[in-house]
Design a protein around this motif. Structure first.
Motif: not given
Length: 127
Positions: A78-100
């Motif tokens: 589950t923790a590994v799956c969460w890492v993958l989910l957070m990579i997607g979340a970081m990419a999404t928020h990064g694309r929107l300029g939401e650095s925090r």
């Protein structure tokens, strides 16, 4: 080490539970108006609800398998799956300029990576 891993799993499970409940049960329009919810404007309702369900499952998967001693290997999986989910979340928020939010997701990713490392390695539940 075991205590630190349990604390991290508990914190991450609380984060996953809160995110899962909001995505699964709060209307998409309400999420879109909230801070950090702008990504939902371009996402389908089904996609947002599916992410919510995945986060709810993650909250359960970080705690219950070990607590009930039923397939405790599911905790680091589950923790590994969460890492993958957070990579997607970081990419999404990064694309929107939401650095925090990218930094916040990076923190969650680090917690999940620590849990995966610890539970697959030095503090497995089988030892």
């Amino acid at each position: 080490m075991n205590l630190a891993l349990w604390i991290c799993a508990g914190l991450l499970a609380a984060v996953a539970l809160a995110g899962g409940v909001s995505k699964a049960f709060v209307p998409k329009e309400t999420l879109a108006a909230a801070h950090g919810g702008g990504w939902t404007e371009d996402a389908g309702v089904g996609f947002v609800k599916s992410l919510g369900v995945l986060e709810l499952l993650a909250a359960l998967g970080l705690i219950l398998p070990a607590a009930l001693d039923i397939a405790p290997v599911l905790v680091p999986v589950t923790a590994v799956c969460w890492v993958l989910l957070m990579i997607g979340a970081m990419a999404t928020h990064g694309r929107l300029g939401e650095s925090r939010l990218v930094l916040l997701n990076l923190t969650y990713l680090a917690l999940a990576a620590f849990i995966a490392w610890g539970r697959f390695g030095p503090a497995t539940f089988t030892g």
